[in-house]
Design an enzyme around this catalytic site. Structure first.
Site, PDB file in Angstrom:
ATOM      1  N   ARG A  46     -13.906  38.710   9.710  1.00 54.60           N
ATOM      2  CA  ARG A  46     -14.654  37.452   9.795  1.00 54.60           C
ATOM      3  C   ARG A  46     -14.978  36.890   8.413  1.00 54.60           C
ATOM      4  O   ARG A  46     -15.151  35.682   8.240  1.00 54.60           O
ATOM      5  CB  ARG A  46     -15.953  37.666  10.574  1.00 54.60           C
ATOM      6  CG  ARG A  46     -15.751  37.957  12.056  1.00 54.60           C
ATOM      7  CD  ARG A  46     -17.091  38.180  12.738  1.00 54.60           C
ATOM      8  NE  ARG A  46     -17.900  36.972  12.727  1.00 54.60           N
ATOM      9  CZ  ARG A  46     -17.970  36.092  13.726  1.00 54.60           C
ATOM     10  NH1 ARG A  46     -17.253  36.285  14.822  1.00 54.60           N
ATOM     11  NH2 ARG A  46     -18.748  35.044  13.639  1.00 54.60           N
ATOM     12  N   ASP A  87     -12.001  34.815  13.371  1.00 46.84           N
ATOM     13  CA  ASP A  87     -12.999  35.070  14.404  1.00 46.84           C
ATOM     14  C   ASP A  87     -12.230  35.404  15.671  1.00 46.84           C
ATOM     15  O   ASP A  87     -11.581  34.525  16.262  1.00 46.84           O
ATOM     16  CB  ASP A  87     -13.893  33.846  14.606  1.00 46.84           C
ATOM     17  CG  ASP A  87     -14.929  34.046  15.707  1.00 46.84           C
ATOM     18  OD1 ASP A  87     -14.892  35.099  16.388  1.00 46.84           O
ATOM     19  OD2 ASP A  87     -15.760  33.145  15.909  1.00 46.84           O
ATOM     20  N   LYS A 142     -11.262  54.122  17.744  1.00 50.96           N
ATOM     21  CA  LYS A 142     -12.381  54.197  18.672  1.00 50.96           C
ATOM     22  C   LYS A 142     -13.558  53.377  18.137  1.00 50.96           C
ATOM     23  O   LYS A 142     -13.595  53.077  16.945  1.00 50.96           O
ATOM     24  CB  LYS A 142     -12.772  55.660  18.898  1.00 50.96           C
ATOM     25  CG  LYS A 142     -13.520  56.296  17.713  1.00 50.96           C
ATOM     26  CD  LYS A 142     -14.112  57.618  18.109  1.00 50.96           C
ATOM     27  CE  LYS A 142     -15.009  58.085  16.980  1.00 50.96           C
ATOM     28  NZ  LYS A 142     -16.295  58.520  17.375  1.00 50.96           N
ATOM     29  N   HIS A 172      -9.086  60.526  14.300  1.00 50.93           N
ATOM     30  CA  HIS A 172      -8.742  60.935  12.941  1.00 50.93           C
ATOM     31  C   HIS A 172      -8.790  62.448  12.741  1.00 50.93           C
ATOM     32  O   HIS A 172      -8.186  62.972  11.806  1.00 50.93           O
ATOM     33  CB  HIS A 172      -9.635  60.231  11.909  1.00 50.93           C
ATOM     34  CG  HIS A 172     -11.054  60.720  11.876  1.00 50.93           C
ATOM     35  ND1 HIS A 172     -12.061  60.142  12.611  1.00 50.93           N
ATOM     36  CD2 HIS A 172     -11.635  61.733  11.189  1.00 50.93           C
ATOM     37  CE1 HIS A 172     -13.199  60.774  12.369  1.00 50.93           C
ATOM     38  NE2 HIS A 172     -12.970  61.740  11.515  1.00 50.93           N
ATOM     39  N   LYS A 176      -6.150  65.834  10.400  1.00 49.90           N
ATOM     40  CA  LYS A 176      -6.587  66.854   9.456  1.00 49.90           C
ATOM     41  C   LYS A 176      -5.583  68.006   9.426  1.00 49.90           C
ATOM     42  O   LYS A 176      -5.099  68.449  10.465  1.00 49.90           O
ATOM     43  CB  LYS A 176      -7.979  67.361   9.829  1.00 49.90           C
ATOM     44  CG  LYS A 176      -9.078  66.309   9.679  1.00 49.90           C
ATOM     45  CD  LYS A 176     -10.437  66.857  10.057  1.00 49.90           C
ATOM     46  CE  LYS A 176     -11.521  65.798   9.916  1.00 49.90           C
ATOM     47  NZ  LYS A 176     -11.759  65.404   8.517  1.00 49.90           N
ATOM     48  N   GLU A 210     -23.365  67.961  11.441  1.00 49.19           N
ATOM     49  CA  GLU A 210     -23.538  66.969  10.388  1.00 49.19           C
ATOM     50  C   GLU A 210     -24.941  67.078   9.813  1.00 49.19           C
ATOM     51  O   GLU A 210     -25.900  67.356  10.538  1.00 49.19           O
ATOM     52  CB  GLU A 210     -23.335  65.558  10.933  1.00 49.19           C
ATOM     53  CG  GLU A 210     -21.957  65.293  11.533  1.00 49.19           C
ATOM     54  CD  GLU A 210     -21.857  63.879  12.080  1.00 49.19           C
ATOM     55  OE1 GLU A 210     -21.247  63.038  11.410  1.00 49.19           O
ATOM     56  OE2 GLU A 210     -22.409  63.627  13.171  1.00 49.19           O
ATOM     57  N   ASP A 229     -20.091  59.958  21.218  1.00 46.37           N
ATOM     58  CA  ASP A 229     -19.608  59.730  19.859  1.00 46.37           C
ATOM     59  C   ASP A 229     -18.729  60.864  19.357  1.00 46.37           C
ATOM     60  O   ASP A 229     -17.750  60.630  18.644  1.00 46.37           O
ATOM     61  CB  ASP A 229     -20.800  59.550  18.907  1.00 46.37           C
ATOM     62  CG  ASP A 229     -20.354  59.291  17.477  1.00 46.37           C
ATOM     63  OD1 ASP A 229     -19.552  58.370  17.262  1.00 46.37           O
ATOM     64  OD2 ASP A 229     -20.803  60.017  16.568  1.00 46.37           O
ATOM     65  N   HIS A 234     -13.351  63.861  19.557  1.00 46.60           N
ATOM     66  CA  HIS A 234     -12.995  64.908  18.601  1.00 46.60           C
ATOM     67  C   HIS A 234     -13.051  66.310  19.205  1.00 46.60           C
ATOM     68  O   HIS A 234     -12.109  67.094  19.105  1.00 46.60           O
ATOM     69  CB  HIS A 234     -13.928  64.863  17.382  1.00 46.60           C
ATOM     70  CG  HIS A 234     -13.946  63.543  16.679  1.00 46.60           C
ATOM     71  ND1 HIS A 234     -12.838  62.743  16.575  1.00 46.60           N
ATOM     72  CD2 HIS A 234     -14.946  62.893  16.034  1.00 46.60           C
ATOM     73  CE1 HIS A 234     -13.159  61.646  15.889  1.00 46.60           C
ATOM     74  NE2 HIS A 234     -14.422  61.717  15.562  1.00 46.60           N
ATOM     75  N   LYS A 328     -26.588  65.863  14.663  1.00 46.75           N
ATOM     76  CA  LYS A 328     -26.933  65.281  13.367  1.00 46.75           C
ATOM     77  C   LYS A 328     -28.176  65.968  12.807  1.00 46.75           C
ATOM     78  O   LYS A 328     -28.968  66.553  13.535  1.00 46.75           O
ATOM     79  CB  LYS A 328     -27.181  63.774  13.511  1.00 46.75           C
ATOM     80  CG  LYS A 328     -25.901  62.984  13.791  1.00 46.75           C
ATOM     81  CD  LYS A 328     -26.153  61.497  13.750  1.00 46.75           C
ATOM     82  CE  LYS A 328     -24.843  60.720  13.857  1.00 46.75           C
ATOM     83  NZ  LYS A 328     -23.977  60.919  12.694  1.00 46.75           N
TER      84      LYS A 328
END
Length: 479
Positions: A46, A87, A142, A172, A176, A210, A229, A234, A328
């Site tokens: 944008r 846009d 994603k 992703h 790895k 994390e 998430d 994953h 987290k």
């Protein structure tokens, strides 16, 4: 149809993912001569920029995120970058985008990173402007929906313009090195595959921990939570690679066929087999950090931690629990797979000093890529009081063994495969839908049983209930 694209179109080209991962990956690939010097890269977002303005954005990103020794001729890379504002909700803007892309030529690869609500208008715009023909493939970053229904809606929209063989869904983690090395470990070593089953393995642990909190993902994360998430994509992909049957060969169809069989064999999780949590204020590496509600600025029932006891109901894994844990604000950043083998059937060593400990295989994915096998060994000495045993580690640090090859960003492999058309490390639609089916059932169970997140202090390993989840089976989390 197999082709190597000579143009690459990046949506979200000014965003965080592009600056931290995509642009550095492409620059490094160019420096190593792995992509054609004629590959044209067009960015769109944008933000109102021209080519020169976008090149300045890219230069700043490369100087910040890519080591100097990997940049090669950065000026040459920057000169191949072009930019067109867009846009996605305005279909008329796609005509100018198509003009910027120019003739498709040998082929076009599209990397689409956008909010779930923009997939449908973006695909419609690409179709209307001629950017969805037979020589165009698309990579989808994603999140691909928030549940099975919304995921199907997105996939249907994509499928209206791009058939499955030209659709590349990105996780992703699959880029790895150590994740890919898991296949080599299992299927290229006679030492492991004959033992890779319920007769010899007691349980498997998969941890993705994390230390960070919300950072810049406040809006997305509170509407998602740890289950959607991290577990939905994953962690379930890691579980599928651990549990899959040997594919007939190393190609996209054979590997993904075996992964989806595992995902469809996952037993629905009972109420007592999952734990959710949400962090409160605490300390990470000795530094105070706020709680989730403080960072968010309001109360929320979104989980920042989840632990699950999963079961794969098939012949190979009958009775073997898979313990999944992610969160987290945990004490350290680590992603690892732990394969705990069963004890020897009978120990010939009678003394307490010679007590045997079952073998354990630890596959480290991040921050360090390594493989550690714990085995029993004799403690040196004359043994006049009887033989003494101790577990020792056979440690294979991938950075030491392969000191020569460059350590690559996961997106380097994925972008290169997208450009060249190799789907092996991408996720098929039936995999995604099997994952969402399992995740939706867990969330429905939480709602049915009134399960809400338990609090845990930042810097701890989550709620005490997560420890109990494993310990009632006599299992201790690997830390």
């Amino acid at each position: 149809m197999s082709f190597t694209a000579d143009s690459l179109l990046l949506f979200g080209a000014t965003g965080d993912l592009a600056q931290r991962m995509l642009l550095p990956s492409l620059c490094a690939l160019g420096a190593d001569g792995l992509i054609s010097p004629n590959l044209k890269i067009i960015g769109t977002a944008r933000q109102d920029l021209d080519d020169a303005g976008y090149r300045n954005v890219a230069r700043a990103a490369l100087e910040k995120y890519l080591p100097a020794e990997r940049r090669g001729s950065m000026a040459e890379f920057l000169n191949r970058l072009h930019y067109q504002p867009l846009d996605a909700n305005d279909i008329s803007g796609f005509t100018a985008l198509a003009d910027k892309v120019g003739p498709i030529g040998e082929g076009l690869a599209i990397f689409l990173s956008t909010a779930p609500g923009l997939f449908e208008p973006t695909i419609a715009g690409l179709s209307a402007s001629g950017l969805a023909g037979d020589r165009v493939r698309i990579g989808l970053e994603k999140p691909l929906g928030t549940d099975l229904e919304s995921s199907r809606h997105i996939n249907d929209a994509v499928a209206s313009a791009f058939p499955e063989d030209r659709t590349f869904r990105i996780d992703h983690y699959l880029g790895k090195e150590t994740v890919q090395n898991l296949l080599a470990l299992r299927f290229a070593n006679i030492l492991f595959e004959p033992l890779w089953n319920a007769a010899h393995i007691d349980h498997v642990q998969i941890t993705v921990a994390e230390t960070v909190g919300l950072e810049s993902r406040v809006g997305y994360y509170d509407g998602s939570g740890a289950l959607r998430d991290m577990v939905q994509n994953h962690m379930l992909q890691l579980l599928a690679l651990v549990a899959m049957e040997p594919p007939a060969n190393f190609d996209a169809t054979a590997i993904r066929d075996e992964k989806v069989k595992v995902l469809r064999s996952l037993r629905y999780v009972a109420g007592e087999e999952s734990v959710t949590g949400q962090y409160r204020a605490g300390a990470i590496s000795g530094q105070p950090v706020p709680g989730y509600d403080d960072e968010l600025g309001k109360d929320s029932d979104t989980e920042t931690f989840v632990a699950i006891k999963a079961h794969v109901d098939n012949w190979r894994w009958k009775g073997v629990p898979f313990y999944l844990r992610t969160g987290k604000r945990l004490p350290e950043r680590v992603t690892e797979i732990v394969v705990q083998f069963r004890p020897v059937p009978h120990s010939i060593f009678a003394s307490k000093a010679a007590k045997t400990v079952p073998n354990k295989l630890v596959i480290g994915i991040q921050p360090e890529e390594n493989i550690t096998l714990q085995v029993m060994a004799k403690v040196p000495g004359l043994d006049r009081q009887g033989i003494r045993l101790r577990p020792v580690e056979l440690n294979i640090a991938m950075s030491d063994v392969f000191a020569g090859p460059v350590k690559r960003i996961a997106y380097e492999r994925l972008l290169l495969d997208l450009i060249e058309g190799d789907q092996t490390l991408f996720v098929r639609r039936d995999e995604v839908e099997a994952q969402w089916d399992w995740i939706d059932a867990i969330r429905a169970g939480w709602t049915e049983h009134g399960i809400t997140p338990k609090t845990y202090n930042a810097g701890s390993w989550g709620p005490s209930a997560a420890i109990a989840l494993a310990e009632r089976d006599g299992v201790t989390w690997h830390e």
